[in-house]
Design a protein around this motif. Structure first.
Motif, PDB file in Angstrom:
ATOM      1  N   ARG A   1       4.242  11.822  14.861  1.00  0.00           N
ATOM      2  CA  ARG A   1       4.877  10.914  15.831  1.00  0.00           C
ATOM      3  C   ARG A   1       6.313  11.348  16.148  1.00  0.00           C
ATOM      4  NH1 ARG A   1       2.528   7.034  12.229  1.00  0.00           N
ATOM      5  NH2 ARG A   1       0.468   6.493  13.018  1.00  0.00           N
TER       6      ARG A   1
ATOM      7  N   LYS B   1       6.316  14.367  18.552  1.00  0.00           N
ATOM      8  CA  LYS B   1       5.995  13.929  19.914  1.00  0.00           C
ATOM      9  C   LYS B   1       7.191  13.220  20.545  1.00  0.00           C
ATOM     10  CE  LYS B   1       2.806  13.260  23.111  1.00  0.00           C
ATOM     11  NZ  LYS B   1       2.192  14.373  23.813  1.00  0.00           N
TER      12      LYS B   1
ATOM     13  N   HIS C   1       5.901  19.430  22.746  1.00  0.00           N
ATOM     14  CA  HIS C   1       4.615  19.266  23.413  1.00  0.00           C
ATOM     15  C   HIS C   1       3.775  20.536  23.291  1.00  0.00           C
ATOM     16  CE1 HIS C   1       6.230  15.593  25.079  1.00  0.00           C
ATOM     17  NE2 HIS C   1       7.283  16.279  25.487  1.00  0.00           N
TER      18      HIS C   1
ATOM     19  N   THR D   1       8.917  22.334  25.505  1.00  0.00           N
ATOM     20  CA  THR D   1       9.871  21.244  25.474  1.00  0.00           C
ATOM     21  C   THR D   1      10.807  21.377  26.673  1.00  0.00           C
ATOM     22  OG1 THR D   1      11.490  20.094  24.088  1.00  0.00           O
ATOM     23  CG2 THR D   1      11.499  22.510  23.992  1.00  0.00           C
TER      24      THR D   1
END
Length: 125
Positions: free
Chosen positions: A33, A36, A41, A59
């Motif tokens: 988490r 992200k 990405h 990114t």
């Protein structure tokens, strides 16, 4: 703005490859988490049998993505937990990886080939 595409290498110690692979089969949910949320990405890791690790992510800003991860508690814990897996590493893995220069991207080159949009004139061209 197009994303930064980041590719890097690290060397996993020969005796730790199996454990490294196992640990990455189920990364801590809070770490997933955090990555992200920090803007990492399309992040993937690839591991050669001899321990050569290739990482790739996209990114909007490498500096910003790294800074946002550095500000999380989970990243410090993860980096400390992973540090013993790598050869020739002085410090945390996310600070010690060797970034590779991108020399080719298919989409970028195809976009450069695309003809300029054709504008028709008012005479029914």
């Amino acid at each position: 703005m197009s994303p930064d595409r980041v590719c890097f290498t690290l060397q996993v110690k020969a005796g730790r490859i199996e454990e490294y692979t196992r640990r990455h089969a189920a990364v801590w949910p809070q770490m997933l988490r955090a990555l992200k949320a920090a803007g990492w990405h399309n992040y993937s890791l690839f591991l050669r049998p001899d321990g050569l690790l290739i990482g790739y992510f996209e990114t909007t800003s490498l500096h910003g993505a790294r800074a946002r991860m550095a500000a999380t508690d989970v990243n410090a814990l993860w980096q400390a937990d992973m540090a013993g897996f790598f050869e020739g590493l002085d410090g945390a893995p996310d600070d010690g990886f060797t970034q590779l220069a991108e020399v080719f991207n298919l989409e970028d080159q195809l976009a450069a080939l695309a003809p300029a949009p054709r504008h028709s004139n008012t005479k029914g061209d």
